[in-house]
Design a protein around this motif. Structure first.
Motif, PDB file in Angstrom:
ATOM      1  N   ALA A 172     -18.080 -38.816  19.165  1.00 54.52           N
ATOM      2  CA  ALA A 172     -17.690 -37.857  20.195  1.00 54.52           C
ATOM      3  C   ALA A 172     -17.769 -36.418  19.693  1.00 54.52           C
ATOM      4  O   ALA A 172     -18.125 -35.503  20.432  1.00 54.52           O
ATOM      5  CB  ALA A 172     -16.270 -38.172  20.678  1.00 54.52           C
TER       6      ALA A 172
ATOM      7  N   LYS B  54     -19.285 -31.871  27.680  1.00 54.22           N
ATOM      8  CA  LYS B  54     -20.275 -32.261  26.676  1.00 54.22           C
ATOM      9  C   LYS B  54     -21.062 -33.458  27.180  1.00 54.22           C
ATOM     10  O   LYS B  54     -20.537 -34.284  27.940  1.00 54.22           O
ATOM     11  CB  LYS B  54     -19.625 -32.618  25.334  1.00 54.22           C
ATOM     12  CG  LYS B  54     -18.932 -31.472  24.634  1.00 54.22           C
ATOM     13  CD  LYS B  54     -18.307 -31.951  23.331  1.00 54.22           C
ATOM     14  CE  LYS B  54     -17.560 -30.835  22.637  1.00 54.22           C
ATOM     15  NZ  LYS B  54     -16.921 -31.311  21.379  1.00 54.22           N
TER      16      LYS B  54
ATOM     17  N   ARG C  34     -23.583 -40.531  27.386  1.00 52.28           N
ATOM     18  CA  ARG C  34     -22.129 -40.367  27.364  1.00 52.28           C
ATOM     19  C   ARG C  34     -21.785 -38.960  27.848  1.00 52.28           C
ATOM     20  O   ARG C  34     -22.314 -37.969  27.342  1.00 52.28           O
ATOM     21  CB  ARG C  34     -21.592 -40.581  25.951  1.00 52.28           C
ATOM     22  CG  ARG C  34     -21.702 -42.032  25.532  1.00 52.28           C
ATOM     23  CD  ARG C  34     -20.966 -42.314  24.259  1.00 52.28           C
ATOM     24  NE  ARG C  34     -21.062 -43.720  23.900  1.00 52.28           N
ATOM     25  CZ  ARG C  34     -20.518 -44.242  22.798  1.00 52.28           C
ATOM     26  NH1 ARG C  34     -19.837 -43.473  21.960  1.00 52.28           N
ATOM     27  NH2 ARG C  34     -20.652 -45.530  22.545  1.00 52.28           N
TER      28      ARG C  34
ATOM     29  N   ILE D 137     -18.665 -36.347  28.594  1.00 51.84           N
ATOM     30  CA  ILE D 137     -17.263 -36.025  28.335  1.00 51.84           C
ATOM     31  C   ILE D 137     -16.842 -34.950  29.328  1.00 51.84           C
ATOM     32  O   ILE D 137     -17.487 -33.902  29.442  1.00 51.84           O
ATOM     33  CB  ILE D 137     -17.068 -35.542  26.890  1.00 51.84           C
ATOM     34  CG1 ILE D 137     -17.516 -36.648  25.913  1.00 51.84           C
ATOM     35  CG2 ILE D 137     -15.618 -35.159  26.632  1.00 51.84           C
ATOM     36  CD1 ILE D 137     -17.477 -36.240  24.462  1.00 51.84           C
TER      37      ILE D 137
ATOM     38  N   CYS E 120     -14.117 -39.575  38.111  1.00 55.60           N
ATOM     39  CA  CYS E 120     -15.005 -39.993  37.013  1.00 55.60           C
ATOM     40  C   CYS E 120     -15.997 -41.042  37.500  1.00 55.60           C
ATOM     41  O   CYS E 120     -17.188 -41.000  37.156  1.00 55.60           O
ATOM     42  CB  CYS E 120     -14.175 -40.557  35.855  1.00 55.60           C
ATOM     43  SG  CYS E 120     -13.286 -39.307  34.919  1.00 55.60           S
TER      44      CYS E 120
ATOM     45  N   ILE F  55     -16.348 -40.187  29.996  1.00 59.64           N
ATOM     46  CA  ILE F  55     -15.146 -40.298  29.166  1.00 59.64           C
ATOM     47  C   ILE F  55     -14.193 -39.177  29.551  1.00 59.64           C
ATOM     48  O   ILE F  55     -14.552 -37.992  29.505  1.00 59.64           O
ATOM     49  CB  ILE F  55     -15.511 -40.208  27.674  1.00 59.64           C
ATOM     50  CG1 ILE F  55     -16.480 -41.339  27.295  1.00 59.64           C
ATOM     51  CG2 ILE F  55     -14.257 -40.249  26.805  1.00 59.64           C
ATOM     52  CD1 ILE F  55     -17.036 -41.217  25.899  1.00 59.64           C
ATOM     53  N   ARG F  56     -12.983 -39.566  29.923  1.00 60.70           N
ATOM     54  CA  ARG F  56     -11.930 -38.588  30.256  1.00 60.70           C
ATOM     55  C   ARG F  56     -10.748 -38.853  29.339  1.00 60.70           C
ATOM     56  O   ARG F  56     -10.160 -39.926  29.353  1.00 60.70           O
ATOM     57  CB  ARG F  56     -11.510 -38.726  31.717  1.00 60.70           C
ATOM     58  CG  ARG F  56     -10.385 -37.783  32.137  1.00 60.70           C
ATOM     59  CD  ARG F  56     -10.077 -37.962  33.612  1.00 60.70           C
ATOM     60  NE  ARG F  56      -8.990 -37.082  34.022  1.00 60.70           N
ATOM     61  CZ  ARG F  56      -7.717 -37.401  34.005  1.00 60.70           C
ATOM     62  NH1 ARG F  56      -7.364 -38.624  33.606  1.00 60.70           N
ATOM     63  NH2 ARG F  56      -6.788 -36.544  34.391  1.00 60.70           N
ATOM     64  N   GLU F  57     -10.418 -37.882  28.526  1.00 59.36           N
ATOM     65  CA  GLU F  57      -9.363 -38.075  27.524  1.00 59.36           C
ATOM     66  C   GLU F  57      -8.290 -37.011  27.727  1.00 59.36           C
ATOM     67  O   GLU F  57      -8.587 -35.824  27.858  1.00 59.36           O
ATOM     68  CB  GLU F  57      -9.946 -37.957  26.115  1.00 59.36           C
ATOM     69  CG  GLU F  57      -8.938 -38.193  25.022  1.00 59.36           C
ATOM     70  CD  GLU F  57      -9.549 -38.026  23.631  1.00 59.36           C
ATOM     71  OE1 GLU F  57      -8.921 -38.444  22.657  1.00 59.36           O
ATOM     72  OE2 GLU F  57     -10.663 -37.479  23.549  1.00 59.36           O
TER      73      GLU F  57
END
Length: 514
Positions: free
Chosen positions: A232, A454, A465, A467, A478, A504-506
Motif C-alpha cells: 500500500a 492513490k 488497487r 485507495i 466504494c 480500499i477504504r481505511e
C-alpha cells in the motif's frame, strides 16, 4: 608694659624691616633682569628684521628675474607667431593669384565646351534623322515594325536562356544530390561508429535477494499485515513464492520498484518490520531517492559538459534513469543522442554545445508530470521555454518528431540522432512500452474519480488497487466506485483477460500522549 611684650614688638618690627629690605632688593634685581631681557629681545628683533628684509629682497630679485624670463619667452613666441602669419599671408597671396589664373582658364574651357556642345547637339540631331531613315528602310525591307522585331528577339533570347538555365540547374541538382547523399552517409556512419553504446532492455520485475527464507516470514508479518502495508505504501506487488532466498518486486514504474527495494533493504538490515515502521522507512526512502535523482541529473550534466541548466530540468534528467522508452533506458538514450548530435554538429561546423544540450533535453517531456495528454515533444518544448532555454534548443526539442516546423539547423540533427539511437538492433522493445502505457492509463482512469487518493496497477495489470479517502467516500460508495471504474476501463481500454478492481477504504484514528 613688660619686657616680653617689648621683645615681641621689637622682633615684629625687625621682621617687617627685613621683609621690606628683601622686597626692595628683589625689585631692584628683577628690574635689572627685565631691562637685560628687553635689551636682548630688541637686539634679536633687529637681527630677525634685518634677516627677513634680506630674504624678501632675495625673493623679489628671484621673482623679478623669473618674470623677465617669462616675458622674454612670451615675446619670442609672439614673434614666432607674427613670422608664421607673415609667411601664411604670402602663401595666401600666391594662392589667390593662382586661383585667379585658374578661374580665367576655367572660363575659357567653359566657352570651348559650350561651342563643342552646340556642335554635338547638331550632330545628334543629324544622327537621329539618319537612324529614323535607316529604321524606316529596314521596316520596309523586313515587313516588321521595330517594336515587333524587338519583341521577337526578346522572346527568342528568353527561350534560349530558360533552356540553358534549366540544363544548368538540373546538372547542379544532380551533382548536389550525389554529393549530399555521400556526405550524409559518411557523417552518419562516422557518428554511429564513434558513439555506439551497449544495448539496454528494461523489464518490470526487480529481484530482492535475502540471506535466508526465515526473513520472508518477517516481511509477510502476522496474517500478512506487513506485506500489505508495504504494498500500500509503495504501490509495488511483492511476490513471495518458493524461490529460494529471493523476493520479486513487480511494478511497471521503475521509481516505485526502486523505492520498494531500498525500503526492504533498510527494513531487513534494521530488523524492525511492522506497518508503522514500514510507512516511516518508505517516506524516508522517497526523500533519499529524490536526492539521488538530483545527483544523477547533475552528474549527467557534468559528464556531458552541459552547464547552466535550470534545477527543475536537472531533476527531470535524473528521473530519466528510472524511465524506459520502448524498453530502452531513457537516460542512456538521451546521453547517446546528445553525443551523436555533438558529433554531427562538429562534422558540419555547427555549435556542438547547443547540439549536445538539445540532444540531452529532447525527451524531457516523457518524465514530466504536467499535461500528460500533450505529445512529449510539445510538452518538452514548453518546459524548455518555461525554463529560459535558447530558441534553437526549444525548437529542436519540439520538432524531433516533426510535430512543429523546424526553424534551426540543430533540429534535424536531433531528429536523426534520435532515430539512430532508437533503431540500433536490441535497443528498443515495443511490447514493454505498450504494456507500461496500458498500466499507466488504467491508473489514470481510476485517479480521475473524486475521492481517490492513490491507485496501483499490480498482477501485471490484472488487478487495480484503488485507495480512497475515508472522509470522502463511505462503504456503500466504494462498491459503486469499483463498478464505475470497471465499466470505464471496459469501455475505454483494450486488454487481455480481465481486470480486478479492488477499492480500499481505511479509517485511522491518531492521538498523541503528551
Amino acid at each position: 608694659m613688660d619686657s616680653v611684650t617689648i621683645i615681641i614688638i621689637t622682633a615684629i618690627i625687625s621682621a617687617a624691616v627685613a621683609i621690606g629690605c628683601y622686597l626692595f632688593v628683589r625689585n631692584i634685581i628683577l628690574k635689572k633682569k627685565k631691562d637685560a631681557i628687553l635689551q636682548t629681545a630688541e637686539l634679536e628683533g633687529e637681527n630677525i628684521k634685518k634677516e627677513k628684509i634680506f630674504q624678501a629682497k632675495e625673493k623679489f630679485l628671484q621673482l623679478k628675474s623669473e618674470h623677465e624670463a617669462y616675458i622674454n619667452d612670451k615675446n619670442a613666441q609672439v614673434q614666432q607667431l607674427e613670422n608664421k602669419l607673415k609667411q601664411r599671408e604670402l602663401v595666401l597671396n600666391q594662392q589667390n593669384s593662382e586661383l585667379g589664373r585658374k578661374q580665367k582658364e576655367t572660363e575659357t574651357i567653359k566657352e570651348n565646351l559650350k561651342v563643342q556642345l552646340d556642335l554635338l547637339n547638331k550632330k545628334s540631331e543629324e544622327y537621329e534623322k539618319l537612324r529614323d531613315q535607316v529604321i524606316t528602310k529596314l521596316e520596309e525591307v523586313a515587313g516588321l515594325s521595330a517594336a515587333e522585331a524587338k519583341s521577337q528577339l526578346v522572346e527568342t533570347m528568353k527561350a534560349e536562356a530558360k533552356t540553358q538555365a534549366m540544363s544548368y540547374i538540373n546538372d547542379v541538382m544532380d551533382e548536389a544530390r550525389l554529393t549530399a547523399s555521400k556526405e550524409a552517409k559518411r557523417i552518419v556512419i562516422n557518428t554511429i561508429q564513434r558513439t555506439a553504446p551497449e544495448t539496454a532492455i528494461e523489464n518490470a520485475v526487480t529481484v530482492f535477494n535475502i540471506e535466508s527464507d526465515e526473513i520472508k516470514g518477517r516481511i509477510i508479518g502476522r496474517e500478512g499485515r506487513n506485506i500489505r502495508a508495504l504494498e500500500a505504501a509503495t504501490g509495488v506487488e511483492i511476490v513471495v513464492d518458493d524461490t529460494p532466498e529471493a523476493i520479486l518486486l513487480s511494478a511497471f514504474d521503475p521509481v516505485r520498484r526502486e523505492v520498494a527495494r531500498l525500503a526492504l533493504h533498510q527494513l531487513v538490515a534494521d530488523g524492525r518490520i511492522h506497518p508503522a515502521r514500514i510507512e516511516e522507512v518508505v517516506e524516508k526512502v522517497k526523500k533519499q531517492l529524490e536526492d539521488e535523482i538530483m545527483e544523477t541529473g547533475k552528474r549527467t550534466c557534468i559528464d556531458l559538459g552541459v552547464h547552466g541548466l535550470h534545477v527543475e530540468l536537472i531533476r527531470l534528467i535524473g528521473r530519466m534513469k528510472y524511465r524506459s522508452s520502448y524498453g530502452q533506458n531513457l537516460l542512456q538514450h538521451s546521453r547517446e543522442v546528445a553525443n551523436i548530435c555533438a558529433t554531427m554538429a562538429s562534422e558540419l561546423g555547427l555549435n556542438t554545445k547547443v547540439a549536445k544540450r538539445a540532444g540531452l533535453l529532447h525527451d524531457i517531456g516523457k518524465v514530466s508530470e504536467e499535461d500528460p495528454e500533450s505529445p512529449h515533444a510539445i510538452l518538452g518544448m514548453k518546459l524548455a521555454e518555461k525554463f529560459k532555454e535558447k530558441p534553437d534548443v526549444c525548437n529542436a526539442i519540439g520538432a524531433h518528431h516533426e510535430e512543429v516546423e523546424m526553424t534551426s539547423l540543430i533540429a534535424p540533427l536531433v531528429l536523426v540522432s534520435d532515430a539512430i539511437s532508437g533503431a540500433r538492433p536490441g535497443a528498443r522493445r515495443e511490447v514493454i512500452e505498450s504494456y507500461i502505457k496500458r498500466l499507466k492509463d488504467m491508473e489514470d482512469i481510476a485517479l480521475s474519480h473524486p475521492g481517490v487518493t492513490k491507485t496501483y496497477a499490480i498482477q501485471a495489470g490484472r488487478e487495480l488497487r484503488v485507495i480512497v479517502g475515508a472522509e470522502e467516500i463511505n462503504d456503500k460508495q466504494c462498491e459503486d466506485l469499483s463498478n464505475d471504474i470497471a465499466k470505464k476501463i471496459q469501455d475505454e481500454m483494450v486488454y487481455p483477460g480481465q481486470v480486478k478492481i479492488t477499492v480500499i477504504r481505511e479509517t485511522r484514528a491518531v492521538a498523541f500522549a503528551k
